[in-house]
Scaffold this motif. Sequence first.
Motif, PDB file in Angstrom:
ATOM      1  N   GLY A  77       0.817  -1.206   0.000  1.00 41.78           N
ATOM      2  CA  GLY A  77       0.000   0.000   0.000  1.00 41.78           C
ATOM      3  C   GLY A  77       0.852   1.258   0.000  1.00 41.78           C
ATOM      4  N   GLY A  78       1.960   1.220  -0.740  1.00 45.27           N
ATOM      5  CA  GLY A  78       2.936   2.308  -0.703  1.00 45.27           C
ATOM      6  C   GLY A  78       2.369   3.673  -1.038  1.00 45.27           C
TER       7      GLY A  78
ATOM      8  N   PHE B  81      -1.759   5.169  11.232  1.00 42.60           N
ATOM      9  CA  PHE B  81      -2.465   5.078   9.950  1.00 42.60           C
ATOM     10  C   PHE B  81      -1.676   4.216   8.965  1.00 42.60           C
ATOM     11  N   ALA B  82      -0.353   4.437   8.908  1.00 42.07           N
ATOM     12  CA  ALA B  82       0.480   3.655   7.995  1.00 42.07           C
ATOM     13  C   ALA B  82       0.459   2.176   8.370  1.00 42.07           C
ATOM     14  N   ALA B  83       0.523   1.891   9.659  1.00 42.81           N
ATOM     15  CA  ALA B  83       0.463   0.502  10.113  1.00 42.81           C
ATOM     16  C   ALA B  83      -0.868  -0.137   9.730  1.00 42.81           C
ATOM     17  N   MET B  84      -1.957   0.625   9.831  1.00 39.75           N
ATOM     18  CA  MET B  84      -3.263   0.103   9.461  1.00 39.75           C
ATOM     19  C   MET B  84      -3.317  -0.222   7.961  1.00 39.75           C
ATOM     20  N   VAL B  85      -2.709   0.632   7.140  1.00 42.74           N
ATOM     21  CA  VAL B  85      -2.670   0.366   5.695  1.00 42.74           C
ATOM     22  C   VAL B  85      -1.908  -0.928   5.430  1.00 42.74           C
ATOM     23  N   ILE B  86      -0.744  -1.080   6.040  1.00 49.36           N
ATOM     24  CA  ILE B  86       0.081  -2.279   5.817  1.00 49.36           C
ATOM     25  C   ILE B  86      -0.667  -3.536   6.238  1.00 49.36           C
TER      26      ILE B  86
ATOM     27  N   ARG C 286      -3.940  -4.032   6.531  1.00 44.22           N
ATOM     28  CA  ARG C 286      -5.082  -4.292   5.651  1.00 44.22           C
ATOM     29  C   ARG C 286      -4.632  -4.858   4.308  1.00 44.22           C
ATOM     30  N   VAL C 287      -3.556  -4.301   3.746  1.00 43.24           N
ATOM     31  CA  VAL C 287      -3.084  -4.762   2.437  1.00 43.24           C
ATOM     32  C   VAL C 287      -2.466  -6.145   2.548  1.00 43.24           C
ATOM     33  N   LYS C 288      -1.822  -6.442   3.674  1.00 44.46           N
ATOM     34  CA  LYS C 288      -1.277  -7.789   3.882  1.00 44.46           C
ATOM     35  C   LYS C 288      -2.408  -8.816   3.935  1.00 44.46           C
ATOM     36  N   ILE C 289      -3.504  -8.439   4.583  1.00 43.12           N
ATOM     37  CA  ILE C 289      -4.647  -9.349   4.690  1.00 43.12           C
ATOM     38  C   ILE C 289      -5.368  -9.481   3.353  1.00 43.12           C
TER      39      ILE C 289
ATOM     40  N   GLU D   5      -5.610  -7.285  -2.724  1.00 42.79           N
ATOM     41  CA  GLU D   5      -6.353  -6.666  -3.815  1.00 42.79           C
ATOM     42  C   GLU D   5      -6.691  -5.202  -3.543  1.00 42.79           C
ATOM     43  N   LEU D   6      -6.599  -4.791  -2.285  1.00 42.53           N
ATOM     44  CA  LEU D   6      -6.873  -3.390  -1.959  1.00 42.53           C
ATOM     45  C   LEU D   6      -5.861  -2.450  -2.596  1.00 42.53           C
ATOM     46  N   ALA D   7      -4.606  -2.914  -2.719  1.00 43.49           N
ATOM     47  CA  ALA D   7      -3.539  -2.063  -3.251  1.00 43.49           C
ATOM     48  C   ALA D   7      -2.587  -2.933  -4.067  1.00 43.49           C
TER      49      ALA D   7
END
Length: 435
Positions: free
Chosen positions: A97-98, A191-196, A198-201, A204-206
């Motif tokens: 999710g860079g 916020f950045a940790a939440m993005v990482i 979510r995208v790891k789980i 397809e989100l990012a």
Amino acid sequence: MSDIQIGFAGLAIMVLLMLLYVPVGVALGLVGALGIFVLMGPGAMWGIITAIPYDFAAHWTLSSVPMFLLMGYVAYHAQLTDGLFRTARLWLSALPGGLAIASIGGAAGFSAVTGSSIACAAAMGRIAVPEMLRYNYDKGLSAGVVAAAGTIGSMIPPSIILLIYGVFAEVPIGKLFVAGVIPGILTAVMFAAMVIIRVKINPELAPSFVERPTWAERFVSLSETWPLLLIIVAVVGGLFLGIFTPTEAGAVGALMAFFVATLRGKLSIRLIKDSTLETLISTASIFVIAIGAAILTRFLALTGVPDFLSITVLETVSDPFMILVGMAVVYLILGMFLDPIGIMLLTLPIFLPVVEAADISLIWFGILMCKFLEIGLITPPVGLNVFVIKGIVGDRISTMTIFKGIAWFLVADIITTTLMMVFPAISLWLPGFMK
């Protein structure tokens, strides 16, 4: 009716007026003026409502409000922040999710020159959301991350909310500004940790970012951020080292913005005109609400409502932590319907006496209150940052999709707020080193 009953009746009428969509500043001032009329008669009312606006607006510290606003508008119109997202993208694109994380980094940087969450969300939304959509990021994530990251503008100095709070609460504004640095950075990290996560789980989100920048390109991109870094170092560094006061910092920041715009060849008559006009409009809006709140504060003080509430609350709940939890609930509910400055000035006359009676640090409370207001900016049904992003993306992303994308960042915000309440040092450690 007793004075206290008149005070509570006034609060009820004020809530009713706001439910009828009467502007917040008008509702506050009108209730305060009529309440003083009922308590003391027309002579006292006219004396108070003619003296308070001047006394408040002439407060020397508030002169930095238009200066900080001018700094932000000049930086925006001169495109001094355009390189932020590109630099963050080149350095963070390898992370899951860079682009979303780059949006958070860019928003944190822009926060240091704007002092406004809404302005921060608007600026980053125009740059980051189209870029994420171009790389097939999930629509909810693309819009939600920028709306959430924009809230950092209320915390990282110079913050307009903290500045006005400092005037009302009579606490050192310089310490408030410095106290907001670590909570602001912590919010961005969460916020950045939440993005990482979510995208790891759900990858397809990012989708994976195909760009592979060289280290040379990354370091070259840093040269695009020098205008912003120069302004940040001048303002925050000067405050931290005690070189100048917060009031002087606003003028220094505005001057630096004009100076850097000139060096970049961006200064023009159009830029000066647009930046000045927007500064005047924003300043007038803030002052109308603040003056209305000052009149209401005088009315409530005359009725004895603040003292009554302080005694009642402390007799019911003696634990400062639970008092803060109760206030947090109030702020979150109000944040669903009102703008942040209106909420703050509406509640301070009632909450400040309770906070002081409970021996809670006013600096710590100010930072927590700012965090509560940040959350209100992204909560339905009236999350102002959400509608700012909606105005930018138009029909490409629905409002419901943006609110769904925000949900995970609300969770991150709740975790961050809990940490700030459990560990006051997050807010109070850095100000202890100020000169």
